[in-house]
Design a protein around this motif. Sequence first.
Motif: not given
Length: 125
Positions: A44-51, A55-58, A103-109
Amino acid sequence: VQLQASGGGLVQAGGFLRLSCATSAPTLSNYALGWFRQGPGKEREFVATISRVGRRTYYADSVKGRFTVSRDNAKNTGYLQMSSLKPEDTAVYYCAAKFTVTGDTPTWVREYGSWGQGTQVTVSS
């Protein structure tokens, strides 16, 4: 919180899809939302995240410029707009939620405590 992803399907390369993530969260603004995918035989891999208030995306480098993550807290729903789809985007897509007060944008499963059941996206060449 319970989540349910929908909107997947079969699309030709270059096409687009919009995934939705319906949640049971009474206050969705307490959660960061993430999208992940898992292709055949892959992790499983990260695609996108939103706070939590949007306000923040990654984005993962592989989807940057093609995918857009958004949310509507009033509707308790998150979205992943996917365009210029490629065969390598074929995977089961999952939405996930992480309770947070920042307002974090976590990227880890492992950062996400709640997961939906996944929706299949298949891109034909």
